[in-house]
Write an enzyme that holds these catalytic residues in place. Structure first.
Site, PDB file in Angstrom:
ATOM      1  N   ARG A  97       3.889 111.186   9.342  1.00  0.00           N
ATOM      2  CA  ARG A  97       3.248 112.347   9.959  1.00  0.00           C
ATOM      3  C   ARG A  97       3.077 113.425   8.896  1.00  0.00           C
ATOM      4  O   ARG A  97       4.059 113.847   8.274  1.00  0.00           O
ATOM      5  CB  ARG A  97       4.108 112.867  11.112  1.00  0.00           C
ATOM      6  CG  ARG A  97       3.582 114.171  11.686  1.00  0.00           C
ATOM      7  CD  ARG A  97       4.457 114.713  12.807  1.00  0.00           C
ATOM      8  NE  ARG A  97       3.895 115.925  13.339  1.00  0.00           N
ATOM      9  CZ  ARG A  97       4.490 117.115  13.262  1.00  0.00           C
ATOM     10  NH1 ARG A  97       5.671 117.257  12.704  1.00  0.00           N
ATOM     11  NH2 ARG A  97       3.889 118.167  13.763  1.00  0.00           N
ATOM     12  N   HIS A 141      -0.481 123.484  10.946  1.00  0.00           N
ATOM     13  CA  HIS A 141       0.973 123.603  10.824  1.00  0.00           C
ATOM     14  C   HIS A 141       1.240 124.953  10.149  1.00  0.00           C
ATOM     15  O   HIS A 141       1.459 125.020   8.940  1.00  0.00           O
ATOM     16  CB  HIS A 141       1.527 122.436  10.001  1.00  0.00           C
ATOM     17  CG  HIS A 141       3.019 122.287  10.090  1.00  0.00           C
ATOM     18  ND1 HIS A 141       3.653 121.181  10.628  1.00  0.00           N
ATOM     19  CD2 HIS A 141       4.016 123.109   9.707  1.00  0.00           C
ATOM     20  CE1 HIS A 141       4.960 121.330  10.572  1.00  0.00           C
ATOM     21  NE2 HIS A 141       5.209 122.496  10.007  1.00  0.00           N
ATOM     22  N   GLU A 187       4.200 122.838  16.868  1.00  0.00           N
ATOM     23  CA  GLU A 187       5.082 123.743  17.633  1.00  0.00           C
ATOM     24  C   GLU A 187       4.391 125.060  18.012  1.00  0.00           C
ATOM     25  O   GLU A 187       4.798 126.147  17.587  1.00  0.00           O
ATOM     26  CB  GLU A 187       6.424 123.959  16.933  1.00  0.00           C
ATOM     27  CG  GLU A 187       6.436 124.382  15.499  1.00  0.00           C
ATOM     28  CD  GLU A 187       7.805 124.265  14.815  1.00  0.00           C
ATOM     29  OE1 GLU A 187       8.542 123.311  15.068  1.00  0.00           O
ATOM     30  OE2 GLU A 187       8.093 125.161  14.001  1.00  0.00           O
ATOM     31  N   ASN A 328       9.185 118.645  18.925  1.00  0.00           N
ATOM     32  CA  ASN A 328      10.124 118.976  17.846  1.00  0.00           C
ATOM     33  C   ASN A 328      11.432 119.396  18.482  1.00  0.00           C
ATOM     34  O   ASN A 328      11.444 120.273  19.350  1.00  0.00           O
ATOM     35  CB  ASN A 328       9.596 120.133  16.991  1.00  0.00           C
ATOM     36  CG  ASN A 328       8.375 119.751  16.173  1.00  0.00           C
ATOM     37  OD1 ASN A 328       7.949 118.603  16.208  1.00  0.00           O
ATOM     38  ND2 ASN A 328       7.828 120.697  15.447  1.00  0.00           N
ATOM     39  N   TYR A 330      15.707 120.169  17.485  1.00  0.00           N
ATOM     40  CA  TYR A 330      16.789 120.206  16.487  1.00  0.00           C
ATOM     41  C   TYR A 330      18.171 120.332  17.124  1.00  0.00           C
ATOM     42  O   TYR A 330      19.018 119.501  16.907  1.00  0.00           O
ATOM     43  CB  TYR A 330      16.543 121.336  15.469  1.00  0.00           C
ATOM     44  CG  TYR A 330      15.400 120.985  14.530  1.00  0.00           C
ATOM     45  CD1 TYR A 330      15.629 120.304  13.350  1.00  0.00           C
ATOM     46  CD2 TYR A 330      14.083 121.268  14.868  1.00  0.00           C
ATOM     47  CE1 TYR A 330      14.587 119.925  12.503  1.00  0.00           C
ATOM     48  CE2 TYR A 330      13.030 120.894  14.033  1.00  0.00           C
ATOM     49  CZ  TYR A 330      13.302 120.222  12.848  1.00  0.00           C
ATOM     50  OH  TYR A 330      12.268 119.835  12.026  1.00  0.00           O
ATOM     51  N   GLU A 396       9.580 115.860  15.106  1.00  0.00           N
ATOM     52  CA  GLU A 396      10.532 116.439  14.145  1.00  0.00           C
ATOM     53  C   GLU A 396      11.914 116.401  14.748  1.00  0.00           C
ATOM     54  O   GLU A 396      12.107 116.800  15.907  1.00  0.00           O
ATOM     55  CB  GLU A 396      10.192 117.910  13.844  1.00  0.00           C
ATOM     56  CG  GLU A 396       8.970 118.102  12.999  1.00  0.00           C
ATOM     57  CD  GLU A 396       8.740 119.576  12.642  1.00  0.00           C
ATOM     58  OE1 GLU A 396       9.709 120.365  12.641  1.00  0.00           O
ATOM     59  OE2 GLU A 396       7.579 119.925  12.377  1.00  0.00           O
TER      60      GLU A 396
HETATM   61  O1  IFM Z   1      10.380 122.961   8.322  1.00  0.00           O
HETATM   62  C1  IFM Z   1      10.163 123.347   9.649  1.00  0.00           C
HETATM   63  C2  IFM Z   1       8.784 122.906  10.110  1.00  0.00           C
HETATM   64  O2  IFM Z   1       7.776 123.431   9.305  1.00  0.00           O
HETATM   65  C3  IFM Z   1       8.540 123.352  11.527  1.00  0.00           C
HETATM   66  N1  IFM Z   1       9.615 122.928  12.388  1.00  0.00           N
HETATM   67  C4  IFM Z   1      10.962 123.253  11.978  1.00  0.00           C
HETATM   68  C5  IFM Z   1      11.196 122.736  10.576  1.00  0.00           C
HETATM   69  C6  IFM Z   1      12.645 122.999  10.131  1.00  0.00           C
HETATM   70  O3  IFM Z   1      12.887 124.348  10.027  1.00  0.00           O
END
Ligand code: IFM
Length: 514
Positions: A97, A141, A187, A328, A330, A396
């Site tokens: 990606r 992006h 995002e 995305n 985390y 992500e």
């Molecule tokens: O690196 C970033 C990305 O550009 C967008 N999403 C979060 C990632 C980690 O911070």
């Protein structure tokens, strides 16, 4: 009926049981994709080469917002793409990606296409295809051409809709014979909160306050205006794809949204409903219009006339405008109830949604991201139950580590191995629980220029020393683990808190080196 009830009651146990299992690559469906991801400005470098012009991300990085300002070279993927495709092939990735830099392809934002930009993306895509790696392309992006920001204010102006559609048209026309997965916006929700409410991300617009560095903006209206234009631009590009290209090219188009997984700060009913509200609205701000044709009622009630309205034609355009959701994710955050009666005059997005977020790690010096058990399962469940179980690609997901430490400690990235193993295990649990997840992309392929921290922290499977003139790519333990997992030679303990991680077997540091 009784049997049905018993089965329904047993479902959570089935998920629990699956989470205690070991798993291997073959437990996933054969067409499930595993890949890695990057974005143009964070990886390409060659910022002012071959006709590329600056984007809002360049401007942000050069305005003293980042700890260092060397993204002009980044990982130099512009010149080293062949090497990067080779390491992807060695690892055994199914897909890559990446994003297309709008200002590299169309340096004036609209109008003539840059032949050098065209050549670069054609080369990259052809090389990926040659190795059997599927290109998954994102169109925006955080990198709108600066020229459009200067000309009419970028995403806060309706004029951006037509320009984005034209940019998308060039991409579909030039690359759509080989690219089958398009994501319009990365995002979108975090882009508007970070860029137009908090002023912490490009294009750094927000209301002025003693702590912000924004020179223009309005945090109580612009996030909603920018979001509205993003939605219209997204939907216009999708309609164009569907009417002009999809039948011939046979591809799919989606949007990418960031999910936080808000959990209640305390067990009070107020915090519980604040976390539910936060989860629902942070996704629903974009996904409700896209799936149902309008913003959530609760947003309309709280935001009133600051929230733009869709005409009937616009609502019809936006409704149904995705083939998949890009996600995305985390880690989890706490949500605390924050009723309007407690707030001052200033309105931002989270105030409007009546919650505050609080980090689950209360020490700001901690860089590594906590692994929050079941978080991804909760997010995928929410998508499944609210939005009709559309296909989802996890675009992500990855672990942040400090970059300024020694190469050896960067390479021995056990925390990243544990993170991937835990979350890939959660994806499997969700699949077994009926989620329509189709793919997983590790963030990120390489140690890149990070969105907030520049070269202070990184997420890469491959280590790069920014001071190395050759920017040599060195596989980390996580690359070794991922490769072994993809080749089916590692057995993982899903969600095991101790996480017994195996690394030995066929992929070695030597075999994965660039
Ligand atoms: O690196 C970033 C990305 O550009 C967008 N999403 C979060 C990632 C980690 O911070």
């Amino acid at each position: 009926m009784l049997l049905l009830k018993v089965l329904i009651a047993a479902l959570p146990l089935i998920v629990q049981a699956a989470s205690g299992d070991t798993f291997i690559r073959d437990d996933f469906p054969p067409d499930f994709l595993f890949g890695a991801a990057t974005s143009a400005y964070q990886v390409e470098g060659a910022a002012d080469e071959d006709g590329r012009t600056p984007s809002i991300f360049d401007t942000f990085a050069h305005n003293g917002n980042m700890t260092n300002e060397l993204a002009d070279r980044a990982c130099d993927q512009y010149h080293k793409y062949k090497e990067d495709v080779e390491i992807m092939a060695k690892m055994g990735l199914d897909a890559y990606r990446f994003s297309i830099s709008w200002s590299r392809l169309i340096p004036n934002g609209r109008g003539p296409v840059n032949p050098k930009g065209l050549e670069y993306y054609n080369n990259l895509i052809n090389d990926l295809i040659r190795y059997g790696i599927q290109p998954h392309v994102t169109l925006h992006h955080s990198d709108l051409p600066q020229v459009l920001e200067d000309e009419y204010g970028g995403w806060v102006s309706r004029r951006v809709v037509e320009d984005f559609k034209e940019f998308a048209d060039v991409c579909f026309r030039e690359f759509g014979d080989r690219v089958k997965y398009w994501t319009t916006l990365n995002e979108a929700n975090v882009f508007v909160i970070g860029g137009y409410d908090w002023g912490l991300l490009p294009p750094q617009r927000c209301s002025s306050s003693p702590v912000t560095k924004c020179s223009k903006g309005n945090s109580s209206s612009e996030p909603y205006l920018a979001a509205h234009n993003l939605l219209l631009a997204h939907a216009s590009a999708v309609t164009l794809y569907r009417t002009k290209y999809q039948e011939k090219q046979g591809g799919h188009v989606g949007i990418n949204i960031f999910a936080f997984d808000f959990i209640p700060l305390t067990n009070t009913s107020e915090d519980l409903s604040a976390s539910e509200r936060a989860n629902k609205l942070i996704l629903g701000w974009f996904l409700n219009p896209i799936v149902f044709g309008d913003y959530p009622d609760e947003m309309r009630k709280n935001i009133g006339s600051r929230l733009p309205s869709f005409t009937k034609t616009e609502s019809d355009l936006v409704k149904g405008s995705i083939d998949f959701i890009g996600l995305n994710f985390y880690y989890s955050l706490y949500a605390q109830d924050y009723p309007r009666s407690f707030q001052g005059e200033d309105r931002g997005v989270m105030q409007d949604m009546e919650f505050k977020y609080i980090d689950i790690v209360d020490d700001p010096s901690v860089i590594e991201i906590p692994i929050t058990p079941s978080a991804l399962i909760r997010v995928l469940d929410l998508l499944k139950n609210t939005y009709g179980n559309l296909p989802v690609y996890i675009h992500e997901n990855g672990q942040q580590t400090a970059r300024s430490c020694s190469p050896e400690s960067s390479i021995n990235d056990w925390s990243r191995v544990k993170y991937f193993q835990a979350y890939i295990g959660q994806v499997l649990c969700s699949l077994r629980n009926g989620s329509n997840v189709r793919g997983y992309f590790a963030w990120s392929l390489l140690d890149m220029f990070e969105l907030l921290t520049g070269y202070e922290t990184s997420y890469g499977l491959y280590y790069i020393d920014v001071n190395d003139p050759n920017l040599t790519r060195r596989p980390k333990l996580s690359a070794q683990w991922y490769s072994n997992f993809l080749h089916g030679t590692v057995k993982c303990d899903s969600m095991d808190q101790k996480l017994t991680v195996q690394l030995e077997t066929n992929a070695t540091m030597e075999s994965l080196a660039a």
